[in-house]
Design a protein around this motif. Structure first.
Motif, short mmCIF file in Angstrom:
data_model
loop_
_atom_site.label_atom_id
_atom_site.label_comp_id
_atom_site.label_asym_id
_atom_site.label_seq_id
_atom_site.Cartn_x
_atom_site.Cartn_y
_atom_site.Cartn_z
N VAL A 230 0.88 -1.17 0.00
CA VAL A 230 0.00 0.00 0.00
C VAL A 230 0.91 1.22 0.00
CG1 VAL A 230 -1.84 1.25 1.20
CG2 VAL A 230 -1.73 -1.24 1.35
N GLY A 231 0.91 1.95 -1.10
CA GLY A 231 1.82 3.09 -1.22
C GLY A 231 3.26 2.62 -1.07
N ASP A 232 3.97 3.21 -0.11
CA ASP A 232 5.38 2.81 0.09
C ASP A 232 5.55 1.87 1.27
OD1 ASP A 232 4.84 4.62 2.07
OD2 ASP A 232 6.72 5.71 1.88
N VAL A 233 4.45 1.22 1.69
CA VAL A 233 4.51 0.25 2.79
C VAL A 233 4.29 -1.15 2.23
CG1 VAL A 233 3.48 -0.48 4.97
CG2 VAL A 233 3.66 1.96 4.44
N GLU A 234 5.18 -2.05 2.61
CA GLU A 234 5.09 -3.44 2.17
C GLU A 234 4.82 -4.32 3.38
OE1 GLU A 234 7.78 -5.29 -0.95
OE2 GLU A 234 8.65 -6.03 0.91
N ILE A 235 3.81 -5.19 3.29
CA ILE A 235 3.51 -6.14 4.36
C ILE A 235 3.87 -7.53 3.85
CG2 ILE A 235 1.74 -7.09 5.87
CD1 ILE A 235 0.04 -4.58 5.18
N ARG A 236 4.83 -8.16 4.52
CA ARG A 236 5.21 -9.53 4.18
C ARG A 236 4.46 -10.45 5.15
NH1 ARG A 236 11.10 -7.51 3.94
NH2 ARG A 236 10.82 -7.75 6.17
#
Length: 73
Positions: A62-68
């Protein structure tokens, strides 16, 4: 880019709930709105299904946030 490691303690989590649990929105409803806006990508592909099942090994951006999404040990 910010990165969040989310440990999954079950088979899957619904996308809107993942966004809430990861702290990217205040509620599941806000998560649904975020997904509907087209701002969410799963494994590099835009995802418009608000309750898409997200499983361990997938990456949500989401935007510049990455959820692994990781499997719980």
């Amino acid at each position: 880019m910010d990165s969040i490691d989310f440990e999954l303690d079950r088979d899957f989590v619904e996308l809107n709930q993942l966004l809430k649990l990861a702290g990217l929105c205040d509620s599941g409803g806000a998560g649904k709105q975020l997904v509907a806006s087209g701002a969410v990508r799963v494994d590099g592909v835009a995802e418009l299904r608000k309750t898409a099942k997200i499983r361990a090994g997938q990456v949500v951006r989401v935007g510049d946030v990455e959820i692994r999404v990781l499997a719980a040990p």
